[in-house]
Design a protein around this motif. Structure first.
Motif, PDB file in Angstrom:
ATOM      1  N   ASN A   6       0.860  -1.174   0.000  1.00  0.00           N
ATOM      2  CA  ASN A   6       0.000   0.000   0.000  1.00  0.00           C
ATOM      3  C   ASN A   6       0.900   1.229   0.000  1.00  0.00           C
ATOM      4  O   ASN A   6       1.565   1.537   0.984  1.00  0.00           O
ATOM      5  N   HIS A   7       0.920   1.918  -1.101  1.00  0.00           N
ATOM      6  CA  HIS A   7       1.793   3.090  -1.241  1.00  0.00           C
ATOM      7  C   HIS A   7       1.117   4.286  -0.571  1.00  0.00           C
ATOM      8  O   HIS A   7       0.358   5.022  -1.198  1.00  0.00           O
ATOM      9  N   ASP A   8       1.396   4.475   0.733  1.00  0.00           N
ATOM     10  CA  ASP A   8       0.778   5.589   1.465  1.00  0.00           C
ATOM     11  C   ASP A   8       1.770   6.679   1.857  1.00  0.00           C
ATOM     12  O   ASP A   8       1.377   7.685   2.430  1.00  0.00           O
ATOM     13  N   SER A  12       7.017   3.761   1.744  1.00  0.00           N
ATOM     14  CA  SER A  12       6.450   2.586   1.082  1.00  0.00           C
ATOM     15  C   SER A  12       6.768   2.568  -0.411  1.00  0.00           C
ATOM     16  O   SER A  12       6.896   1.500  -1.015  1.00  0.00           O
ATOM     17  N   GLY A  42       0.830  -0.347   5.109  1.00  0.00           N
ATOM     18  CA  GLY A  42       1.208   1.015   5.458  1.00  0.00           C
ATOM     19  C   GLY A  42       1.133   1.291   6.943  1.00  0.00           C
ATOM     20  O   GLY A  42       1.347   0.406   7.772  1.00  0.00           O
ATOM     21  N   CYS A  43       0.821   2.520   7.299  1.00  0.00           N
ATOM     22  CA  CYS A  43       0.930   2.962   8.684  1.00  0.00           C
ATOM     23  C   CYS A  43       0.033   2.177   9.650  1.00  0.00           C
ATOM     24  O   CYS A  43       0.511   1.554  10.587  1.00  0.00           O
ATOM     25  N   THR A  54      -4.567   5.314   1.269  1.00  0.00           N
ATOM     26  CA  THR A  54      -3.442   5.240   0.345  1.00  0.00           C
ATOM     27  C   THR A  54      -2.857   6.634   0.182  1.00  0.00           C
ATOM     28  O   THR A  54      -3.297   7.587   0.839  1.00  0.00           O
ATOM     29  N   HIS A  55      -1.869   6.772  -0.710  1.00  0.00           N
ATOM     30  CA  HIS A  55      -1.221   8.071  -0.892  1.00  0.00           C
ATOM     31  C   HIS A  55      -2.145   9.099  -1.531  1.00  0.00           C
ATOM     32  O   HIS A  55      -1.888  10.294  -1.438  1.00  0.00           O
ATOM     33  N   CYS A 242       9.467   8.735   7.351  1.00  0.00           N
ATOM     34  CA  CYS A 242       9.091   8.584   5.941  1.00  0.00           C
ATOM     35  C   CYS A 242       9.334   9.864   5.149  1.00  0.00           C
ATOM     36  O   CYS A 242       9.186   9.880   3.930  1.00  0.00           O
TER      37      CYS A 242
END
Length: 264
Positions: A6-8, A12, A42-43, A54-55, A242
């Motif tokens: 999960n690109h948050d 990531s 993710g977090c 997500t991001h 991050c």
């Protein structure tokens, strides 16, 4: 082996590159999650409302059982009791990275470096000879104190536990009970306690040039609404690794994932 990430945040995104270079198949496409042997969420992962952040969006996952296959390894950064519940219900293996003491200590060091970087780049004055108060003496508080001592600042530490007084003073810091905090002479306040201890009455007495930095999780340690209303420089700095050291932060996660997957 497929790993869903999960690109948050930047951490990531770097993790995807690191895992790919090590020969894993990696995807951030939600449709691939149900095929993944390892899922990094993710977090915090999935919350009580079945939302995954997500991001760029918030995704609602109605049926977790269809999205995460049995016996998959599911990883989040912070501990999430609801993820524990879901792991029992849907038979997957859940890991919260910050439950691991070694990971927590390394993450605290990255956090401390990020805080110092922020202070140096956002102040008109040096850390040298500044009056700095750190509230809390957990992993992040200790890492900050270790780093700040080298700047020859006037360092004070405020905690609830009076039994820590001798340990704190042995580091060359001034021990201040939380109920005796005085912000009238403090140049920098760094809070690490996730419970409001600095409220309006105390903020009204603060040095008008104070810089307030809060790195605790919600509900934080400072009444930031009141601080801003009083025109104080008050900042909340979440997820520092991050942003300031995401390459190394990614490596830490990658190393743990490799270790877990190699045991399967």
């Amino acid at each position: 082996m497929l790993i869903y990430v999960n690109h948050d945040d930047m951490r990531s995104l770097q993790l995807m590159d690191d895992l790919t270079q090590k020969g894993y198949y990696v995807s951030d496409n939600l449709r691939d999650m149900k095929y993944a042997d390892c899922v990094y969420l993710g977090c915090k992962g999935i919350d009580l409302k079945h939302c995954l952040h997500t991001h760029q969006d918030t995704i609602v996952i109605d049926d977790v059982g269809k999205m995460i296959k049995k016996q998959a390894v599911v990883v989040t950064l912070m501990h999430n009791d609801y993820m524990v519940q879901l792991s029992k219900q849907y038979d997957f293996y859940y890991i919260a990275l910050l439950d691991d003491d070694s990971f927590l200590k390394q993450n605290s060091i990255l956090t401390a470096e990020g805080v110092v970087s922020y202070l140096i780049s956002h102040r008109r004055y040096p850390l040298f000879d500044s009056q700095i108060l750190v509230t809390g003496y957990g992993h992040c508080g200790q890492a900050l104190i270790d780093l700040l001592r080298g700047f020859q600042c006037h360092l004070s530490v405020s905690v609830r536990n009076s039994q820590l007084k001798s340990e704190i003073e042995s580091l060359g810091c001034q021990y201040i009970p939380i109920e005796n905090i005085d912000l009238s002479y403090i140049d920098i306040l760094i809070n690490t306690i996730p419970s409001v201890i600095i409220e309006e009455d105390l903020l009204k007495t603060a040095n008008k040039n104070i810089m307030i930095v809060d790195i605790a999780s919600f509900p934080y340690g400072i009444d930031h609404h009141k601080a801003l209303a009083l025109n104080l420089n008050s900042q909340i700095l979440p997820s520092i690794p991050c942003r300031y050291a995401y390459g190394y932060a990614s490596k830490m996660i990658c190393d743990i994932l490799e270790g877990v997957l190699s045991c399967d």
